[in-house]
Design an enzyme around this catalytic site. Structure first.
Site, PDB file in Angstrom:
ATOM      1  CG  MET A  27      -2.038  -1.195   1.177  1.00  0.00           C
ATOM      2  SD  MET A  27      -3.693  -0.686   2.069  1.00  0.00           S
ATOM      3  CE  MET A  27      -2.960  -0.535   3.553  1.00  0.00           C
ATOM      4  N   GLY A  28       1.800   0.833  -0.355  1.00  0.00           N
ATOM      5  CA  GLY A  28       2.819   2.236  -0.102  1.00  0.00           C
ATOM      6  C   GLY A  28       3.644   2.762   1.055  1.00  0.00           C
ATOM      7  CG  LEU A  30       7.419   1.519  -1.327  1.00  0.00           C
ATOM      8  CD1 LEU A  30       8.123   1.184  -2.065  1.00  0.00           C
ATOM      9  CD2 LEU A  30       6.616   0.134  -0.687  1.00  0.00           C
ATOM     10  CG  HIS A  31       8.459   0.132   6.046  1.00  0.00           C
ATOM     11  ND1 HIS A  31       8.633  -1.371   6.041  1.00  0.00           N
ATOM     12  CD2 HIS A  31       7.545   0.386   6.127  1.00  0.00           C
ATOM     13  CE1 HIS A  31       7.883  -1.856   6.486  1.00  0.00           C
ATOM     14  NE2 HIS A  31       6.260  -1.331   6.820  1.00  0.00           N
ATOM     15  N   GLY A  33      10.640  -2.956   5.115  1.00  0.00           N
ATOM     16  CA  GLY A  33      10.531  -4.215   5.555  1.00  0.00           C
ATOM     17  C   GLY A  33       9.902  -4.858   4.180  1.00  0.00           C
ATOM     18  CG  HIS A  34       7.334  -2.559   1.973  1.00  0.00           C
ATOM     19  ND1 HIS A  34       6.910  -0.981   2.917  1.00  0.00           N
ATOM     20  CD2 HIS A  34       5.700  -2.812   1.314  1.00  0.00           C
ATOM     21  CE1 HIS A  34       5.909  -1.322   3.289  1.00  0.00           C
ATOM     22  NE2 HIS A  34       4.587  -2.536   3.015  1.00  0.00           N
ATOM     23  CG  ASP A  77       9.970   7.946  -0.552  1.00  0.00           C
ATOM     24  OD1 ASP A  77      11.769   8.889  -0.417  1.00  0.00           O
ATOM     25  OD2 ASP A  77      10.561   7.553   0.523  1.00  0.00           O
ATOM     26  CG  ASP A  78       6.380   5.013  -1.699  1.00  0.00           C
ATOM     27  OD1 ASP A  78       6.682   4.684  -0.986  1.00  0.00           O
ATOM     28  OD2 ASP A  78       4.630   4.481  -1.449  1.00  0.00           O
ATOM     29  CD  GLN A  81      12.134   3.708  -0.066  1.00  0.00           C
ATOM     30  OE1 GLN A  81      12.324   2.579   0.922  1.00  0.00           O
ATOM     31  NE2 GLN A  81      10.869   4.670   1.146  1.00  0.00           N
ATOM     32  N   GLY A 147       5.151 -10.087   3.863  1.00  0.00           N
ATOM     33  CA  GLY A 147       5.587  -9.660   5.270  1.00  0.00           C
ATOM     34  C   GLY A 147       5.027 -10.551   6.481  1.00  0.00           C
ATOM     35  CD  GLN A 148       6.521 -14.999  10.163  1.00  0.00           C
ATOM     36  OE1 GLN A 148       7.441 -15.481   9.076  1.00  0.00           O
ATOM     37  NE2 GLN A 148       6.549 -16.086  11.462  1.00  0.00           N
ATOM     38  CE  LYS A 149       3.337  -4.987   9.516  1.00  0.00           C
ATOM     39  NZ  LYS A 149       1.961  -4.022   9.753  1.00  0.00           N
ATOM     40  CD  GLN A 153      -2.031  -8.742   4.494  1.00  0.00           C
ATOM     41  OE1 GLN A 153      -2.996  -8.216   4.488  1.00  0.00           O
ATOM     42  NE2 GLN A 153      -0.552  -8.354   3.901  1.00  0.00           N
ATOM     43  CB  SER A 185       4.435  -0.747  10.547  1.00  0.00           C
ATOM     44  OG  SER A 185       3.411  -0.101  10.261  1.00  0.00           O
ATOM     45  CB  SER A 186       3.323   2.157   6.448  1.00  0.00           C
ATOM     46  OG  SER A 186       3.241   1.215   5.443  1.00  0.00           O
ATOM     47  NE  ARG A 187      -2.677   1.157  10.178  1.00  0.00           N
ATOM     48  CZ  ARG A 187      -3.307   0.197   8.969  1.00  0.00           C
ATOM     49  NH1 ARG A 187      -2.386  -1.049   9.061  1.00  0.00           N
ATOM     50  NH2 ARG A 187      -3.883   0.709   8.118  1.00  0.00           N
TER      51      ARG A 187
HETATM   52  O1  PAF Z   1      -0.473  -5.759   3.608  1.00  0.00           O
HETATM   53  C1  PAF Z   1      -0.795  -4.631   2.859  1.00  0.00           C
HETATM   54  O2  PAF Z   1      -0.097  -3.702   2.551  1.00  0.00           O
HETATM   55  C2  PAF Z   1      -1.941  -4.884   2.478  1.00  0.00           C
HETATM   56  O3  PAF Z   1      -2.902  -5.511   2.737  1.00  0.00           O
HETATM   57  C3  PAF Z   1      -1.783  -5.733   0.894  1.00  0.00           C
HETATM   58  C4  PAF Z   1      -1.186  -7.015   1.445  1.00  0.00           C
HETATM   59  C5  PAF Z   1      -1.129  -5.073  -0.090  1.00  0.00           C
HETATM   60  C6  PAF Z   1      -3.202  -5.907  -0.228  1.00  0.00           C
HETATM   61  O4  PAF Z   1      -3.503  -4.301   0.072  1.00  0.00           O
END
Ligand code: PAF
Length: 285
Positions: A27-28, A30-31, A33-34, A77-78, A81, A147-149, A153, A185-187
């Protein structure tokens, strides 16, 4: 690197792929982890394969009270990266393109998605399963990296891929962490200085749970009580959503822990909800 802005263009491209494709849905914002998932994606397909990243803040997976409008969207920025990580294609569709207003079909997982984050965020996993299904159809990857975090999901996506017969290998990337252990996490960007200081408590609590299991504790209830006490002591102003220990595959809680289990935690630091997990193989079980 090529930017693909519509689902029609993405479908046209993927219909002609003649190389192995590894896909990192995001979902952009990016850090590291991505970036580690992108690096793993490249390893999976090698220099002759293609690495595709999607950047799409999926409205379907946000509840009415959630942070859709303020979710960070630092696209320039995304893209920078992605370019420096060696991505070949970035898929960045608009919301009306992915979810036209007349859409009436959703994808629901009805076992793993009901509890834990699914209980706190009704409809969240429906949104995730629906968009991931569409992304898999549009990108046609051989590998998809998650990601395993986001442990729940990941478990749900594995099941989705298997039950809907996607010819894709779902690959888990290890959680990347800040120096105090906080999962990236982006959050995390929403946390105040004080909340950020307290947020390391989630990781510390889960590690303590893993240590309890390794040193012989087998009662799920006792483990959970100890975790709650420790978390409250470390982060008195945070609010626990859940701190639990469940089977690592079906996410079911049993009275006695055994086999491969996962300690899962979710807590609110102010309005920001953070999650983390730790997998443990229970000795002699
Ligand atoms: O993990 C995420 O960032 C989202 O849930 C995903 C898998 C990209 C789906 O929108």
């Amino acid at each position: 690197m090529k930017l693909v802005k519509s689902s029609a263009a993405m479908a046209r491209l993927s219909a002609k792929w003649d190389r192995r494709v590894a896909f990192v849905p995001t979902m952009g914002a990016l850090h590291a982890g991505h970036v580690s998932l992108i690096t793993l994606a490249r390893k999976k397909v090698g220099s002759t394969g293609l690495v595709v990243v999607s950047i799409f803040v999926n409205p379907l997976q946000f509840g009415p009270q959630e942070d859709l409008s303020r979710y960070p969207r630092p696209l320039a920025d995304d893209l920078r990266q992605c370019r420096s990580a060696g991505v070949d294609f970035v898929f960045h569709p608009s919301a009306p393109d992915m979810h036209p207003s007349a859409s009436s079909v959703v994808v629901d997982e009805n076992a793993l998605a009901l509890g834990l984050c699914g209980a706190a965020r009704p409809g969240h996993f429906r949104g995730v399963c629906t968009v991931v299904t569409k992304l898999f159809h549009l990108v046609r990857p051989d590998f998809a990296l998650f990601g395993q975090k986001d442990y729940q999901q990941l478990a749900i996506i594995r099941r989705l891929a298997r039950e809907l017969n996607f010819p894709v290998a779902v690959v888990a990337g290890p959680t990347q962490r800040e120096r105090d252990g906080l999962a990236m996490s982006s959050r995390n960007a929403y946390l105040t200085v004080e909340q950020r200081r307290a947020a390391g408590a989630l990781r510390q609590t889960l590690l303590r749970g893993a240590a309890l299991i390794r040193t012989g504790e087998r009662s799920a209830a006792r483990i959970e009580t100890r975790l709650r006490k420790l978390f409250h002591a470390l982060a008195p102003n945070a609010r626990i959503d859940y701190l639990t220990v469940v089977d690592s595959i079906n996410l079911q809680r049993r009275h006695r822990v055994g086999g491969r289990v996962v300690l899962l935690g979710a807590a609110y630091f102010g309005a920001t909800r953070l999650i983390d997990n730790e997998v443990v193989t229970v000795p002699n079980s």
